[in-house]
Design a protein around this motif. Sequence first.
Motif, PDB file in Angstrom:
ATOM      1  N   ALA A  98      20.890 -87.894  -2.605  1.00  0.00           N
ATOM      2  CA  ALA A  98      22.076 -87.468  -1.872  1.00  0.00           C
ATOM      3  C   ALA A  98      23.272 -87.313  -2.806  1.00  0.00           C
ATOM      4  CB  ALA A  98      22.387 -88.470  -0.765  1.00  0.00           C
ATOM      5  N   LEU A  99      23.397 -88.205  -3.779  1.00  0.00           N
ATOM      6  CA  LEU A  99      24.497 -88.086  -4.744  1.00  0.00           C
ATOM      7  C   LEU A  99      24.353 -86.836  -5.609  1.00  0.00           C
ATOM      8  CD1 LEU A  99      24.963 -91.791  -5.905  1.00  0.00           C
ATOM      9  CD2 LEU A  99      26.521 -90.421  -4.511  1.00  0.00           C
ATOM     10  N   LEU A 100      23.117 -86.459  -5.908  1.00  0.00           N
ATOM     11  CA  LEU A 100      22.907 -85.204  -6.633  1.00  0.00           C
ATOM     12  C   LEU A 100      23.409 -84.030  -5.805  1.00  0.00           C
ATOM     13  CD1 LEU A 100      21.769 -83.369  -8.839  1.00  0.00           C
ATOM     14  CD2 LEU A 100      19.511 -83.609  -7.767  1.00  0.00           C
ATOM     15  N   ARG A 101      23.081 -84.041  -4.519  1.00  0.00           N
ATOM     16  CA  ARG A 101      23.559 -82.960  -3.651  1.00  0.00           C
ATOM     17  C   ARG A 101      25.085 -82.996  -3.553  1.00  0.00           C
ATOM     18  NH1 ARG A 101      19.270 -80.681  -1.157  1.00  0.00           N
ATOM     19  NH2 ARG A 101      17.373 -81.923  -0.901  1.00  0.00           N
ATOM     20  N   SER A 102      25.645 -84.191  -3.505  1.00  0.00           N
ATOM     21  CA  SER A 102      27.100 -84.312  -3.438  1.00  0.00           C
ATOM     22  C   SER A 102      27.741 -83.771  -4.708  1.00  0.00           C
ATOM     23  CB  SER A 102      27.486 -85.784  -3.219  1.00  0.00           C
ATOM     24  OG  SER A 102      28.886 -85.935  -3.144  1.00  0.00           O
ATOM     25  N   THR A 103      27.148 -84.080  -5.862  1.00  0.00           N
ATOM     26  CA  THR A 103      27.669 -83.571  -7.130  1.00  0.00           C
ATOM     27  C   THR A 103      27.560 -82.051  -7.188  1.00  0.00           C
ATOM     28  OG1 THR A 103      27.021 -85.622  -8.241  1.00  0.00           O
ATOM     29  CG2 THR A 103      27.467 -83.716  -9.635  1.00  0.00           C
ATOM     30  N   GLN A 104      26.431 -81.514  -6.744  1.00  0.00           N
ATOM     31  CA  GLN A 104      26.268 -80.064  -6.719  1.00  0.00           C
ATOM     32  C   GLN A 104      27.334 -79.414  -5.837  1.00  0.00           C
ATOM     33  OE1 GLN A 104      22.198 -80.024  -5.349  1.00  0.00           O
ATOM     34  NE2 GLN A 104      21.385 -79.603  -7.390  1.00  0.00           N
ATOM     35  N   LEU A 105      27.567 -80.006  -4.662  1.00  0.00           N
ATOM     36  CA  LEU A 105      28.566 -79.462  -3.747  1.00  0.00           C
ATOM     37  C   LEU A 105      29.960 -79.538  -4.359  1.00  0.00           C
ATOM     38  CD1 LEU A 105      29.405 -78.350  -1.002  1.00  0.00           C
ATOM     39  CD2 LEU A 105      29.391 -80.705  -0.117  1.00  0.00           C
ATOM     40  N   LEU A 106      30.273 -80.669  -5.006  1.00  0.00           N
ATOM     41  CA  LEU A 106      31.577 -80.828  -5.638  1.00  0.00           C
ATOM     42  C   LEU A 106      31.777 -79.794  -6.737  1.00  0.00           C
ATOM     43  CD1 LEU A 106      34.216 -82.356  -6.166  1.00  0.00           C
ATOM     44  CD2 LEU A 106      32.921 -83.927  -7.613  1.00  0.00           C
ATOM     45  N   VAL A 107      30.767 -79.589  -7.568  1.00  0.00           N
ATOM     46  CA  VAL A 107      30.879 -78.618  -8.664  1.00  0.00           C
ATOM     47  C   VAL A 107      31.016 -77.205  -8.101  1.00  0.00           C
ATOM     48  CG1 VAL A 107      29.618 -77.556 -10.570  1.00  0.00           C
ATOM     49  CG2 VAL A 107      29.695 -80.045 -10.364  1.00  0.00           C
ATOM     50  N   GLN A 108      30.220 -76.881  -7.092  1.00  0.00           N
ATOM     51  CA  GLN A 108      30.320 -75.555  -6.476  1.00  0.00           C
ATOM     52  C   GLN A 108      31.717 -75.314  -5.908  1.00  0.00           C
ATOM     53  OE1 GLN A 108      27.177 -75.947  -3.635  1.00  0.00           O
ATOM     54  NE2 GLN A 108      25.544 -75.642  -5.144  1.00  0.00           N
ATOM     55  N   ALA A 109      32.257 -76.326  -5.238  1.00  0.00           N
ATOM     56  CA  ALA A 109      33.600 -76.184  -4.670  1.00  0.00           C
ATOM     57  C   ALA A 109      34.648 -76.065  -5.776  1.00  0.00           C
ATOM     58  CB  ALA A 109      33.908 -77.371  -3.760  1.00  0.00           C
TER      59      ALA A 109
ATOM     60  N   GLY B 285      29.154 -78.547   3.034  1.00  0.00           N
ATOM     61  CA  GLY B 285      28.570 -77.322   2.474  1.00  0.00           C
ATOM     62  C   GLY B 285      28.317 -76.250   3.490  1.00  0.00           C
ATOM     63  N   GLY B 286      29.254 -76.005   4.386  1.00  0.00           N
ATOM     64  CA  GLY B 286      29.106 -74.944   5.354  1.00  0.00           C
ATOM     65  C   GLY B 286      29.210 -75.465   6.772  1.00  0.00           C
ATOM     66  N   TRP B 287      29.104 -74.556   7.703  1.00  0.00           N
ATOM     67  CA  TRP B 287      29.213 -74.947   9.116  1.00  0.00           C
ATOM     68  C   TRP B 287      28.070 -74.374   9.950  1.00  0.00           C
ATOM     69  CZ3 TRP B 287      32.549 -71.616   6.633  1.00  0.00           C
ATOM     70  CH2 TRP B 287      32.479 -70.280   6.988  1.00  0.00           C
ATOM     71  N   MET B 288      27.203 -73.578   9.334  1.00  0.00           N
ATOM     72  CA  MET B 288      26.076 -73.010  10.071  1.00  0.00           C
ATOM     73  C   MET B 288      25.028 -74.088  10.283  1.00  0.00           C
ATOM     74  SD  MET B 288      27.279 -70.042  10.454  1.00  0.00           S
ATOM     75  CE  MET B 288      25.867 -69.199  11.182  1.00  0.00           C
ATOM     76  N   SER B 289      24.412 -74.105  11.445  1.00  0.00           N
ATOM     77  CA  SER B 289      23.390 -75.119  11.749  1.00  0.00           C
ATOM     78  C   SER B 289      22.037 -74.693  11.210  1.00  0.00           C
ATOM     79  CB  SER B 289      23.296 -75.306  13.261  1.00  0.00           C
ATOM     80  OG  SER B 289      23.016 -74.102  13.921  1.00  0.00           O
TER      81      SER B 289
ATOM     82  N   LEU C 126      41.842 -71.758  -0.844  1.00  0.00           N
ATOM     83  CA  LEU C 126      41.475 -73.076  -1.365  1.00  0.00           C
ATOM     84  C   LEU C 126      41.200 -74.050  -0.225  1.00  0.00           C
ATOM     85  CD1 LEU C 126      43.965 -73.485  -4.355  1.00  0.00           C
ATOM     86  CD2 LEU C 126      41.669 -72.505  -4.332  1.00  0.00           C
ATOM     87  N   ALA C 127      41.997 -73.986   0.847  1.00  0.00           N
ATOM     88  CA  ALA C 127      41.766 -74.871   1.993  1.00  0.00           C
ATOM     89  C   ALA C 127      40.452 -74.529   2.693  1.00  0.00           C
ATOM     90  CB  ALA C 127      42.931 -74.767   2.964  1.00  0.00           C
ATOM     91  N   THR C 128      40.086 -73.262   2.709  1.00  0.00           N
ATOM     92  CA  THR C 128      38.810 -72.878   3.309  1.00  0.00           C
ATOM     93  C   THR C 128      37.646 -73.471   2.524  1.00  0.00           C
ATOM     94  OG1 THR C 128      39.754 -70.810   4.153  1.00  0.00           O
ATOM     95  CG2 THR C 128      37.350 -70.932   3.982  1.00  0.00           C
ATOM     96  N   VAL C 129      37.727 -73.371   1.196  1.00  0.00           N
ATOM     97  CA  VAL C 129      36.696 -74.002   0.364  1.00  0.00           C
ATOM     98  C   VAL C 129      36.698 -75.512   0.579  1.00  0.00           C
ATOM     99  CG1 VAL C 129      35.927 -74.435  -2.003  1.00  0.00           C
ATOM    100  CG2 VAL C 129      36.780 -72.178  -1.374  1.00  0.00           C
ATOM    101  N   GLY C 130      37.893 -76.094   0.650  1.00  0.00           N
ATOM    102  CA  GLY C 130      37.986 -77.536   0.880  1.00  0.00           C
ATOM    103  C   GLY C 130      37.366 -77.959   2.192  1.00  0.00           C
ATOM    104  N   LEU C 131      37.544 -77.149   3.235  1.00  0.00           N
ATOM    105  CA  LEU C 131      36.944 -77.479   4.531  1.00  0.00           C
ATOM    106  C   LEU C 131      35.425 -77.363   4.469  1.00  0.00           C
ATOM    107  CD1 LEU C 131      37.140 -78.218   7.468  1.00  0.00           C
ATOM    108  CD2 LEU C 131      37.566 -75.818   8.020  1.00  0.00           C
ATOM    109  N   ILE C 132      34.930 -76.329   3.801  1.00  0.00           N
ATOM    110  CA  ILE C 132      33.483 -76.177   3.659  1.00  0.00           C
ATOM    111  C   ILE C 132      32.896 -77.386   2.941  1.00  0.00           C
ATOM    112  CG2 ILE C 132      31.674 -74.822   2.526  1.00  0.00           C
ATOM    113  CD1 ILE C 132      33.362 -72.339   3.054  1.00  0.00           C
ATOM    114  N   ARG C 133      33.571 -77.831   1.897  1.00  0.00           N
ATOM    115  CA  ARG C 133      33.108 -79.023   1.175  1.00  0.00           C
ATOM    116  C   ARG C 133      33.196 -80.261   2.076  1.00  0.00           C
ATOM    117  NH1 ARG C 133      35.961 -82.867  -2.266  1.00  0.00           N
ATOM    118  NH2 ARG C 133      34.379 -84.105  -3.312  1.00  0.00           N
TER     119      ARG C 133
END
Length: 467
Positions: free
Chosen positions: A164-175, A463-467, A452-459
């Motif tokens: 999970a931390l790997l996914r969190s790091t990936q999401l942080l870097v992408q954002a 990582g998105g809002w689609m189910s 930037l706020a849109t990216v921040g909300l996605i993060r």
Amino acid sequence: MNRTYSRLRTALAPLVAALVLAGCATSASIDPSSLPATPTAFKESTGPIASAAPEAQAQGPWWKVFSDPVLDQLVEQASRNNNSVQVAAGRLAQARAIAGATDANRSLQVGLGAGAVRQTDAAANNRPKTVVSAGANLSYEVDLFGKLSGASDAASLDAASREALLRSTQLLVQADVAQTYLSLRALDTERALVRDTLLAYRNTLRLTEVRFKEGDVAELDVARVRTEVASTESEALALDRRRAELEHALAVLVGEVASSFRVTPGEWATALPVIPAGVPSTVLVRRPDVSAAQSTMQAAQARVGVAKAAWFPTFSLTATGGYAAPEIQDLFKMSTRVWGVGALLSLPLFDGGRREAGVQNANAELDIALANYREQILVAFKDVEDQLSALRLLADQSEAQSRSVASSTRATVLSDSRYRNGLVSQLELLDAQRSELRNRRQALQVKAAQYLATVGLIRALGGGWMS
């Protein structure tokens, strides 16, 4: 017969007592009231909040909603080459290896051995002789009280936390890549605006200098325009410096050397996605950092049970089989076969408080993990509320700023007309031009803040809002 039974009962008494107490070795329970209550809805959204347990899951290429090929390329490059992602991946590999090694303790242990011993034989007047041996050893610890299974579960949960931390790091870097790139594109647009204004000021300066030489205007008018040219040049250079810093930061994020990395200045054509109302309902389900904190807490729970199990006996089964002979050529003859089986029951009695200290340490680790989990939940809701309120207020600010730009543009047109007709001084025209530039730059900054706020909300949503 009765004597034998009595001895057997006496020998097994500690084991029976331990079995009775085995229920005490279960993992510690968590009081649900100690966790933050899940609100029914966000203040900035009408959608309900799901209270399902978090799961570490990939959310797909969320950055593609911005429809920018350059951004797509940069994010994918960072996903491959970013050093923080590689460190997180290495730590996940370590955790999985530790989990495998821990789980191996629950399996049958088999080994082969061979040896030669030179020794004296008391039965033969202490004459020396050589004994050669070869065989196999088997051992198996019976997990009566869940110590081994608890340790294995805890290690597996550690690995899940690292994943999970790997996914969190990936999401942080992408954002970070997306926000840095979008800031760069916004800065490119602002630089173009300032340089266009600078070009207009320079043209005005040339015209004013000509009119000054012809005696149509005073030297004061020339000084004023020169002041505006110099001030605008300084602002343009400050924007150039800021762009270089952003480009260098982007190079580090994508894993390249800043000296050879370049993002060509271009038009800011990135789409701004609209996030519908109610979508942040699954924040606790989607955020990998919340999932990591939960797995860490569950691992700490399991280790409390492992620490408690140290109070109970260990029961191991052993077996050996092979050959032993005085001469190596006789080693594998049927007459030299040897074997043995055994069972070992170990019941600790006194250790100076070591096991009690182990239980206390495990409980302390659980308290820490629980506090971190609570903190992560609070931070998750705070992040979403921050970005939702930012987007709402930025939308209002953008509308107000658009009116300001329209008014200042109209004021510049009118001032220019009045100046050309000699109705106002050059100072009024410069003030109008300066006000228009300031308002246009502020409008660009508000637009950048919306991205930037849109990216921040996605993060914040994991990582998105689609189910």
